[in-house]
Design a protein around this motif. Structure first.
Motif, short mmCIF file in Angstrom:
data_model
loop_
_atom_site.label_atom_id
_atom_site.label_comp_id
_atom_site.label_asym_id
_atom_site.label_seq_id
_atom_site.Cartn_x
_atom_site.Cartn_y
_atom_site.Cartn_z
N LYS A 77 110.65 116.78 23.47
CA LYS A 77 111.16 117.96 22.76
C LYS A 77 112.58 118.28 23.20
O LYS A 77 113.43 118.62 22.36
N ASN A 78 112.83 118.19 24.51
CA ASN A 78 114.14 118.59 25.04
C ASN A 78 115.19 117.49 24.93
O ASN A 78 116.32 117.74 24.51
N ASP A 79 114.83 116.26 25.33
CA ASP A 79 115.79 115.16 25.36
C ASP A 79 116.03 114.56 23.98
O ASP A 79 117.07 113.94 23.75
N ARG A 80 115.00 114.65 23.11
CA ARG A 80 115.11 114.12 21.75
C ARG A 80 115.44 112.63 21.75
O ARG A 80 116.25 112.16 20.98
N GLN A 81 114.81 111.91 22.69
CA GLN A 81 115.04 110.47 22.84
C GLN A 81 113.74 109.70 22.61
O GLN A 81 112.65 110.26 22.76
N ASP A 82 113.87 108.42 22.30
CA ASP A 82 112.71 107.55 22.18
C ASP A 82 111.92 107.62 23.48
O ASP A 82 112.48 107.88 24.55
N PHE A 83 110.62 107.36 23.40
CA PHE A 83 109.81 107.31 24.60
C PHE A 83 108.69 106.28 24.47
O PHE A 83 108.31 105.91 23.36
N ALA A 84 108.22 105.84 25.62
CA ALA A 84 107.10 104.89 25.68
C ALA A 84 106.41 105.11 27.02
O ALA A 84 107.08 105.23 28.05
N PHE A 85 105.09 105.17 27.00
CA PHE A 85 104.34 105.33 28.24
C PHE A 85 102.87 105.00 27.99
O PHE A 85 102.44 104.86 26.86
N GLU A 86 102.14 104.87 29.09
CA GLU A 86 100.71 104.61 29.01
C GLU A 86 99.96 105.71 29.73
O GLU A 86 100.46 106.27 30.71
N HIS A 87 98.78 106.02 29.23
CA HIS A 87 97.91 107.00 29.87
C HIS A 87 96.48 106.76 29.41
O HIS A 87 96.21 105.85 28.62
N ARG A 88 95.59 107.57 29.93
CA ARG A 88 94.17 107.43 29.57
C ARG A 88 93.72 108.62 28.75
O ARG A 88 94.22 109.74 28.92
N LEU A 89 92.76 108.36 27.90
CA LEU A 89 92.07 109.40 27.16
C LEU A 89 90.66 109.50 27.72
O LEU A 89 90.09 108.49 28.14
N GLN A 90 90.12 110.70 27.72
CA GLN A 90 88.72 110.87 28.09
C GLN A 90 88.03 111.51 26.90
O GLN A 90 88.33 112.63 26.51
N LEU A 91 87.10 110.75 26.32
CA LEU A 91 86.41 111.18 25.12
C LEU A 91 85.16 111.97 25.50
O LEU A 91 84.66 111.86 26.62
N PRO A 92 84.64 112.74 24.56
CA PRO A 92 83.37 113.42 24.84
C PRO A 92 82.32 112.39 25.22
O PRO A 92 82.26 111.30 24.66
N GLY A 93 81.52 112.71 26.20
CA GLY A 93 80.54 111.75 26.69
C GLY A 93 81.07 110.97 27.89
O GLY A 93 80.34 110.21 28.50
N GLY A 94 82.36 111.13 28.20
CA GLY A 94 82.91 110.51 29.40
C GLY A 94 83.59 109.17 29.22
O GLY A 94 84.18 108.65 30.17
N ALA A 95 83.53 108.57 28.04
CA ALA A 95 84.19 107.28 27.83
C ALA A 95 85.70 107.43 28.04
O ALA A 95 86.29 108.44 27.67
#
Length: 168
Positions: A77-95
């Motif tokens: 929002k602030n830098d208004r630059q391209d971005f790329a990163f990895e992270h995890r999602l936690q779905l209902p049920g814990g997956a």
């Protein structure tokens, strides 16, 4: 004819996204509006009638990755630059899913910034990397034990004849 061609193209693109586990998205920063492809809904585990939002995205972020994702969103929002990163999602049920997000900043005539991007489900790649690392660790252990066994056998071979000679 043109509508038929458009539907065929959309079907092909949707199939390609599902095949590659890649959803596309658009984010209008000024209004907070987000658009997802069908595969985006599937990756995040939401019904396609759900209206995407930053809060909806954050609701699926793994607790250990929440601060990282919030920093990237705030930075975008602030830098208004391209971005790329990895992270995890936690779905209902814990997956847990591992995702890679890449986005390109697009400036309009009014100097607003919108992002267009992709979110890729890289869970199978991450699991394969973890399995490979585990196999390498196990192999290194086996090699150390084997080397120790060979060294022990070599020492025993050298010591044994000398001990027998003394007994006689």
């Amino acid at each position: 004819m043109e509508n038929t061609l458009r539907r065929v193209q959309e079907t092909y693109l949707a199939e390609a996204q599902q095949l590659s586990h890649t959803g596309s998205f658009g984010w209008k920063v000024s209004s907070g509006e987000i658009f997802w492809s069908e595969e985006g809904f599937r990756i995040f585990g939401f019904d396609s009638t759900t209206r995407p939002s930053i809060d909806l995205v954050l609701a699926r972020v793994h607790p250990d990755d929440y601060a990282l994702v919030q920093r990237v969103i705030d930075g975008a929002k602030n830098d208004r630059q391209d971005f790329a990163f990895e992270h995890r999602l936690q779905l209902p049920g814990g997956a847990v899913k591992h995702v890679r997000v890449v986005a390109r900043a697009m400036r309009s005539e009014t100097d607003n910034v919108d992002f267009v991007g992709a979110v890729m489900d890289v869970t199978s790649i991450k699991l394969a990397e973890l399995e490979l690392q585990s196999t390498r660790t196990e192999l290194a252990h086996v090699m150390r034990v084997t080397s120790l066994g060979e060294l022990t056998a070599s020492i025993a071979h050298e010591v044994k004849p000398a001990a027998w000679r003394r007994r006689r």
